[in-house]
Design a protein around this motif. Structure first.
Motif, mmCIF file in Angstrom:
data_model
loop_
_atom_site.group_PDB
_atom_site.id
_atom_site.type_symbol
_atom_site.label_atom_id
_atom_site.label_comp_id
_atom_site.label_asym_id
_atom_site.label_seq_id
_atom_site.Cartn_x
_atom_site.Cartn_y
_atom_site.Cartn_z
ATOM 1 N N GLY A 1 32.484 -0.969 -6.206
ATOM 2 C CA GLY A 1 31.588 0.060 -5.695
ATOM 3 C C GLY A 1 30.797 -0.413 -4.494
ATOM 4 O O GLY A 1 30.618 0.324 -3.507
ATOM 5 N N ALA A 2 30.303 -1.652 -4.539
ATOM 6 C CA ALA A 2 29.529 -2.200 -3.422
ATOM 7 C C ALA A 2 30.392 -2.323 -2.172
ATOM 8 O O ALA A 2 29.951 -2.001 -1.053
ATOM 9 C CB ALA A 2 28.957 -3.564 -3.804
ATOM 10 N N VAL A 3 31.637 -2.791 -2.345
ATOM 11 C CA VAL A 3 32.561 -2.894 -1.207
ATOM 12 C C VAL A 3 32.818 -1.515 -0.608
ATOM 13 O O VAL A 3 32.843 -1.341 0.620
ATOM 14 C CB VAL A 3 33.883 -3.549 -1.650
ATOM 15 C CG1 VAL A 3 34.946 -3.421 -0.556
ATOM 16 C CG2 VAL A 3 33.664 -5.009 -2.003
ATOM 17 N N SER A 4 32.981 -0.514 -1.465
ATOM 18 C CA SER A 4 33.259 0.846 -0.993
ATOM 19 C C SER A 4 32.100 1.401 -0.178
ATOM 20 O O SER A 4 32.309 2.028 0.872
ATOM 21 C CB SER A 4 33.553 1.758 -2.192
ATOM 22 O OG SER A 4 34.706 1.329 -2.882
ATOM 23 N N VAL A 5 30.871 1.204 -0.661
ATOM 24 C CA VAL A 5 29.707 1.698 0.074
ATOM 25 C C VAL A 5 29.607 1.014 1.433
ATOM 26 O O VAL A 5 29.421 1.663 2.471
ATOM 27 C CB VAL A 5 28.409 1.465 -0.734
ATOM 28 C CG1 VAL A 5 27.184 1.793 0.127
ATOM 29 C CG2 VAL A 5 28.404 2.322 -1.993
ATOM 30 N N ALA A 6 29.737 -0.320 1.446
ATOM 31 C CA ALA A 6 29.617 -1.074 2.694
ATOM 32 C C ALA A 6 30.691 -0.657 3.698
ATOM 33 O O ALA A 6 30.431 -0.564 4.909
ATOM 34 C CB ALA A 6 29.707 -2.575 2.411
ATOM 35 N N ALA A 7 31.903 -0.388 3.222
ATOM 36 C CA ALA A 7 33.009 -0.050 4.121
ATOM 37 C C ALA A 7 32.941 1.394 4.610
ATOM 38 O O ALA A 7 33.541 1.725 5.640
ATOM 39 C CB ALA A 7 34.343 -0.287 3.415
ATOM 40 N N THR A 8 32.236 2.273 3.888
ATOM 41 C CA THR A 8 32.126 3.669 4.318
ATOM 42 C C THR A 8 31.146 3.819 5.475
ATOM 43 O O THR A 8 31.301 4.719 6.310
ATOM 44 C CB THR A 8 31.687 4.560 3.144
ATOM 45 O OG1 THR A 8 32.599 4.392 2.054
ATOM 46 C CG2 THR A 8 31.691 6.035 3.533
ATOM 47 N N LEU A 9 30.158 2.958 5.559
ATOM 48 C CA LEU A 9 29.141 3.077 6.610
ATOM 49 C C LEU A 9 29.731 3.039 8.025
ATOM 50 O O LEU A 9 29.340 3.856 8.872
ATOM 51 C CB LEU A 9 28.076 1.986 6.429
ATOM 52 C CG LEU A 9 27.211 2.112 5.167
ATOM 53 C CD1 LEU A 9 26.285 0.896 5.040
ATOM 54 C CD2 LEU A 9 26.389 3.395 5.209
ATOM 55 N N PRO A 10 30.670 2.120 8.328
ATOM 56 C CA PRO A 10 31.252 2.143 9.688
ATOM 57 C C PRO A 10 31.993 3.433 10.013
ATOM 58 O O PRO A 10 32.143 3.784 11.189
ATOM 59 C CB PRO A 10 32.224 0.953 9.673
ATOM 60 C CG PRO A 10 31.738 0.062 8.587
ATOM 61 C CD PRO A 10 31.159 0.975 7.559
ATOM 62 N N ALA A 11 32.448 4.147 8.975
ATOM 63 C CA ALA A 11 33.189 5.391 9.212
ATOM 64 C C ALA A 11 32.324 6.439 9.899
ATOM 65 O O ALA A 11 32.840 7.302 10.617
ATOM 66 C CB ALA A 11 33.729 5.939 7.892
ATOM 67 N N LEU A 12 30.996 6.385 9.709
ATOM 68 C CA LEU A 12 30.099 7.326 10.368
ATOM 69 C C LEU A 12 30.216 7.208 11.889
ATOM 70 O O LEU A 12 30.062 8.202 12.612
ATOM 71 C CB LEU A 12 28.649 7.057 9.935
ATOM 72 C CG LEU A 12 28.317 7.350 8.467
ATOM 73 C CD1 LEU A 12 26.975 6.735 8.096
ATOM 74 C CD2 LEU A 12 28.309 8.850 8.218
ATOM 75 N N HIS A 13 30.503 6.008 12.362
ATOM 76 C CA HIS A 13 30.667 5.767 13.805
ATOM 77 C C HIS A 13 32.131 5.910 14.238
ATOM 78 O O HIS A 13 32.428 6.546 15.259
ATOM 79 C CB HIS A 13 30.145 4.365 14.137
ATOM 80 C CG HIS A 13 30.374 3.961 15.562
ATOM 81 N ND1 HIS A 13 29.704 4.539 16.627
ATOM 82 C CD2 HIS A 13 31.217 3.036 16.102
ATOM 83 C CE1 HIS A 13 30.121 3.991 17.755
ATOM 84 N NE2 HIS A 13 31.033 3.074 17.474
ATOM 85 N N LEU A 14 33.028 5.347 13.439
ATOM 86 C CA LEU A 14 34.442 5.319 13.831
ATOM 87 C C LEU A 14 35.056 6.713 13.886
ATOM 88 O O LEU A 14 35.965 6.957 14.690
ATOM 89 C CB LEU A 14 35.236 4.441 12.854
ATOM 90 C CG LEU A 14 34.932 2.941 12.894
ATOM 91 C CD1 LEU A 14 35.683 2.210 11.789
ATOM 92 C CD2 LEU A 14 35.295 2.358 14.258
ATOM 93 N N ILE A 15 34.588 7.635 13.052
ATOM 94 C CA ILE A 15 35.192 8.970 13.015
ATOM 95 C C ILE A 15 34.996 9.686 14.349
ATOM 96 O O ILE A 15 35.801 10.532 14.740
ATOM 97 C CB ILE A 15 34.592 9.803 11.861
ATOM 98 C CG1 ILE A 15 35.490 11.010 11.549
ATOM 99 C CG2 ILE A 15 33.182 10.271 12.187
ATOM 100 C CD1 ILE A 15 36.788 10.672 10.906
ATOM 101 N N GLU A 16 33.915 9.333 15.092
ATOM 102 C CA GLU A 16 33.659 9.963 16.389
ATOM 103 C C GLU A 16 34.185 9.133 17.558
ATOM 104 O O GLU A 16 34.418 9.671 18.641
ATOM 105 C CB GLU A 16 32.152 10.196 16.573
ATOM 106 C CG GLU A 16 31.535 11.137 15.545
ATOM 107 C CD GLU A 16 32.073 12.563 15.607
ATOM 108 O OE1 GLU A 16 32.930 12.853 16.476
ATOM 109 O OE2 GLU A 16 31.667 13.382 14.776
#
Length: 537
Positions: A310-325
């Protein structure tokens, strides 16, 4: 300029994803709690021991998936009739009732499974409404990031449920499972109450003829007065597309697959991306990873393993906020498919060649592992973590982003419902069949996910266009222009001709020009024809 008002609104609505993630995660920990097993399991002998059989575990977990599938489809009716905001409140209330039914049970497995079904109705409905609302409300420059918030909230919900299960599983009485399950009532009440302070979707308001309310909603979302040119231009732009859509009467489910504006392609793409997402392999680690990790030689408890993932998933989702754009939707899916495929291939092959079979492990125990098996187990764990991280960064959020921004208002609720329901039906099939397949072929099951990821790479390459930076109305134009997916990243919409809602006016270069309806239609057709000609050239 950063639109903090829109971000706050979309972040709160995305809390529906928190309910989704928390509800999925919390039950896996409860199933192995002693008091839960004693109350809902079956006696195994004269010594008073109890066992929660696989069939009972299956019915407790699968009833949620059955509810989510029904709820995802049913929300299409409430979203159009009661609005996006009202629909979120309705389904949050239904979810809360389901939690009350589960928490109040004493020894009835029928009651807790029925409660899971009712809660699932709310979870499934919210899984479709949240991308629907955020896709319509968020400004196009940050729409992708706002839709990623939904996946981020899902992962945070999962992570929080794992922490709570870890904290309560040592309690000797029913509080061990009643606390983590019952706490969901608070999540539902927060969403019900908070939606009273959020505006309705401007597109839905305009679609139902409530222009004054839409004007107010747009001003709230953009944090500017109603008289601001941003609001006026947005209203005028939206009215053109919405009036054209409303002329066709009420949309049907069959229309989601019509050839008009390439709707069938969009709906199929939405469903296929959700199908591939579920067969990425990450849920297998979430649900059954503890068995493999034990074979890999770790002494960590299942609760600790879940918290780590779960911790790995949360940490890895944060960059997606930037990468998606910055990367865009299409490249995120392509890169993610290759990264996860590599992880699945290495983990599957190494695990098959080096790990002891579960049957042998049961006889010899972890102490009986050879050095070679331990090294192979370390590789398996490492690439499992990388796999889950890559999913959270790319394939976790991006299919939900695609669902939220690919459909015209006329069929948006229904098309998103079909995509969300596809996600849930494959979630159910995976949880039902995966353990049976893994029991026969062990880590080689990861090669099945490897094959699905390679298929996903080529599907995206050939069929999924890039829609980064486009308004929802410009996405319509992209599909009407029949742009090839591999050319879509460089495509730009034609020069905008935006018609006002009344009086036969249109806006050209910021000036209002009187025009007849016939000339309006000719101008719109010419704009689309120019786009098609440019693409052919």
């Amino acid at each position: 300029m950063l639109n903090t008002q829109a971000i706050v609104f979309c972040f709160f609505v995305a809390f529906g994803g928190f309910l989704f993630g928390y509800d999925i995660g919390v039950i896996s920990g409860c199933l192995i709690m002693p008091d839960f097993i004693r109350r809902f399991g079956e006696p195994t002998g004269p010594n008073g021991a109890y066992e929660l059989s696989s069939s009972r575990q299956s019915i407790i977990t699968s009833l949620l998936s059955a509810g989510t599938f029904v709820g995802a489809l049913a929300q299409a009716f409430t979203s159009d009739r009661f609005g996006r905001r009202g629909s979120i409140r309705i389904w949050s209330f239904i979810f809360t009732i389901g939690v009350v039914i589960q928490t109040s049970t004493e020894y009835s497995i029928a009651q807790i499974t029925f409660g899971r079904f009712v809660a699932g109705l709310g979870v499934g409905a919210l899984s479709a409404i949240v991308p629907l609302y955020n896709g319509e409300a968020a400004p196009k420059k940050i729409r992708g990031a706002m839709l990623v918030l939904y996946q981020l909230q899902i992962i945070i919900g999962l992570f929080f449920s794992y922490i709570l299960d870890l904290a309560t599983h040592t309690i000797k009485n029913s509080a061990s499972w009643r606390i983590p399950i019952g706490l969901q009532m608070l999540w539902g009440l927060i969403l019900i109450t908070g939606m009273s302070y959020l505006p309705e979707s401007p597109r839905h308001l305009l679609g139902t003829g409530r222009e004054a309310e839409a004007l107010h909603a747009l001003s709230l979302i953009n944090g500017v007065p109603e008289e601001d040119p941003i609001v006026k231009e947005a209203i005028e732009e939206l009215m053109v597309a919405i009036n054209a859509e409303n002329e066709g009467g009420k949309a049907t489910w069959l229309e989601c697959f019509s050839t008009r504006n390439e709707l069938w392609k969009r709906t199929i793409n939405g469903m296929m991306l959700q199908f591939i997402q579920q067969l990425n392999g990450q849920n297998f680690y979430y649900y059954y990873g503890d068995t493999f990790f034990k074979s890999a030689g770790t002494n960590l408890s299942p609760y600790t393993i879940q918290v780590i993932l779960g911790a790995v998933s949360v940490a890895a989702t944060l960059p997606a906020l930037h990468l998606i754009e910055t990367q865009g939707r299409r490249r995120s899916l392509l890169v993610g498919a290759l990264a996860q495929a590599a992880c699945a291939l290495i983990a599957g092959v190494v695990g098959h060649l080096t790990l002891v079979p579960p049957s042998l492990l049961a006889r010899e125990g972890v102490a009986g592992l050879t050095k070679r098996n331990k090294q192979g187990g370390d590789v398996l764990i490492a690439f499992a973590v990388l796999h889950v991280g890559a999913f959270s960064c790319w394939w976790g959020p991006t299919p939900w982003v695609y669902l939220g921004e690919s459909f015209p208002l006329r069929v948006r609720a229904k098309s998103i419902a079909l995509g969300s329901a596809t996600n849930w039906i494959w979630n159910f099939l995976l949880s039902f069949f995966a353990p049976r397949i893994a029991a026969r072929i062990g880590p080689l099951i990861l090669l099945i996910f490897f094959g699905c990821l390679i298929f996903g790479f080529f599907y995206v390459l050939l069929f999924v266009p890039e829609v980064k930076g486009l308004s929802l109305e410009e996405v319509d134009e992209l599909y009407r222009a029949k742009v090839k997916p591999w050319n879509s990243s460089g495509w730009r919409p034609s020069s905008k001709v935006v018609h006002a809602a009344h009086g036969g006016r249109r806006v050209v270069g910021g000036e209002i020009v009187e025009d007849t309806l016939e000339k309006q239609e000719m101008a719109t057709t010419a704009a689309v024809d120019d786009a098609v000609s440019d693409e052919k050239a």
